[in-house]
Enzyme design. Structure first.
Site: not given
Length: 535
Positions: A48, A80, A139, A150, A228, A289
């Site tokens: 596209g 796809t 999707i 994967k 930290y 604080h």
């Protein structure tokens, strides 16, 4: 066609990019990325709008439809989701059977996948219609990203334009994408897809009216690694969820040192609190604080800051200052006259910026807008083994029921409303004294409510000494308590300090006893029926 991109030797070491599938909604940097790949001989496959952008830049592009043999359909919903795409992504390069299947079915192996998902989060954030939001649920993109991630042993995957530089650097250095980078990109990709699904599921739950869905997911994107956490031995980072709410996450830091974990937490607390203090007047709050140590309204920001600072000058040193108006010169000069860690405001004029620039280490954050105190949202807190989720404490003061013989005066009512708004943002047990719509004593985080009342009164005595006042400012003050007084001793402590009016939720078993004590002490008291615990 397996030979068009398959490389049985690339399962672990370096993956040479012979074929790249690129399909992105965010086209930042994609043309330069594709040009660099093509210059090294890679075939570019695309879809596209991405294909059109690459062709316009002079690149040769193979359409996905040419690979699948199937045209895009259903307005691009299906393009796809096809074995000839997913086979090329999922085939293990070290598995002879997988490679044989590619050859048998003429499936081209894909060595690199670059996908940025449909902008669902941005679509929701701009208030689009439900129909538009649904159409922006990707999707095919998540399916391809999961497949490539994967199979990271043989495929490199880019789920963000920020990945392009690292991929090209690896290719330039070793002729392909190394396994270390592929593994990191795969981990990042699964997190990106999880975050995307979390955004979709949260929106779907909201649309369906599910207050406690069976599964609840939350995610964020790294804004910045932090030096930290609360303490130097703790690792930390700042993640943002993309919400459009004005505040520390969306603010632009104009100057100053890098924000720390504690800076961010305190700045968030301060800005959320100041948003609730009299939207029709300049307001300022100083936080230390995560607790307000001073808050005030004024005719100008400079006046509001001065009155907030005066409440507790010792605690205000090194604190966070939040205001609800764009900063001007007078306010900037007043604030920079005291050591301050962070200032957050909806804006600042050029003259104010020039004043702040003289304090190079002071962190100045501008948000362009104020948050809506009544806006719904979720607040999260981690516990061992899980998370607590609750709606934001967005309830505003709706009613005040007079329960004593004496009703508050007009001035007392104004101070009661102000004190109540501040107390909502003080750690429980919270007791706040206010006078002239400025805090004069704050008691926070005590195990006993009467102790909070006494600490706040002592703070007021310290204020009187610091300002050389003739008497403690709790004389004639209004007091807010974030939850009910369980016993009369709390009221007695307030009266002893000289307070004349009290606002509290009510609802204790001994309400009658507490009301009787207020009448005996000459206090005006109102109930809200609303509690504001803040742990």
């Amino acid at each position: 066609m397996a030979g068009e991109g398959g490389d049985a030797g690339a399962q672990e070491g370096v993956v040479a990019v012979r074929r790249a599938l690129i399909s992105v909604s965010d086209k930042t940097g994609v043309v330069a990325f594709a040009q660099a790949l093509a210059a090294r001989g890679a075939e570019i496959v695309s879809t596209g709008g991405t294909a059109a952008a690459l062709r316009e830049a002079g690149l040769a592009v193979r359409e996905v439809a040419d690979v699948t043999g199937s045209p895009e359909m259903m307005n691009g919903r299906v393009k796809t989701l096809h074995p000839r795409i997913h086979g090329g992504l999922l085939a293990r390069r070290d598995d002879a059977a997988h490679m044989a299947a590619l050859a048998e079915h003429a499936i081209p192996a894909i060595d690199l996948l670059a996908v940025s998902l449909y902008p669902f989060e941005a679509t929701v954030a701009r208030g689009a219609s439900p129909e538009d939001c649904v159409e922006n649920i990707d999707i095919g993109g998540p399916a391809m990203l999961r497949a490539a991630a994967k199979n990271f042993a043989g495929v490199a995957v880019a789920s963000d334009p920020e990945d392009y530089a690292a991929i090209l650097a690896d290719i330039a250095a070793v002729g392909g994408v190394g396994v270390g980078l592929r593994r990191r990109l795969a981990a990042q990709t699964f997190a990106r897809v999880a975050a995307y699904d979390a955004a979709v599921s949260a929106w779907m739950a909201e649309q369906a009216g599910l207050e406690t869905p069976r599964w609840r997911a939350a995610a964020g994107r790294l804004r910045q690694p932090l030096r930290y956490g609360e303490n130097p031995h703790q690792r930390a980072a700042f993640y943002v969820d993309g919400a459009a709410r004005p505040g520390v996450a969306a603010a632009r830091q104009v100057q100053g040192k890098e924000m720390s974990y504690n800076n961010i937490a305190d700045t968030d607390a301060a800005f959320e609190a100041v948003a609730e203090l009299g939207g029709d007047r300049p307001a300022c709050i100083v936080v230390k604080h995560a607790n307000p140590c001073g808050a005030a309204l004024g005719d100008t920001l400079a006046e509001a800051y001065g009155r907030a600072f005066d409440c507790d000058r010792v605690s205000a040193f090194g604190g966070v200052v939040a205001v609800n108006r764009p900063l001007d010169t007078a306010a900037a000069e007043a604030i920079t006259g005291v050591f301050t860690e962070v200032v957050i405001a909806p804006g600042a004029d050029a003259a104010a910026l020039a004043v702040f620039s003289q304090k190079a280490n002071l962190r100045l954050l501008l948000t362009e807008a104020m948050p809506d105190p009544a806006e719904d949202g979720l607040a999260w807190r981690q516990v061992s083994g899980g998370w607590l989720a609750q709606s934001r404490d967005a309830r505003l003061l709706e009613e005040m029921k007079v329960v004593t013989a004496r009703a508050p005066s007009v001035a007392e009512l104004a101070d009661l409303r102000f004190a109540w708004a501040v107390a909502k943002h003080v750690k429980s047990n919270a007791v706040v004294y206010a006078k002239g719509q400025a805090t004069v004593g704050v008691g926070a985080g005590q195990m006993s409510r009467v102790d909070s009342a006494r600490i706040a009164a002592r703070k007021a005595a310290d204020m009187a000494a610091a300002l050389d006042l003739p008497e403690t400012p709790t004389k004639g003050a209004a007091v807010a308590s974030d939850a009910f007084f369980p016993f009369a001793d709390g009221l007695e402590a307030l009266a002893e300090a000289g307070a004349t009016a009290v606002i509290q939720p009510g609802g204790a078993m001994r309400d009658a006893e507490v009301i009787a004590a207020a009448d005996r002490l000459g206090l005006a008291m109102v109930f809200t029926g609303l509690r504001h615990f803040r742990h």
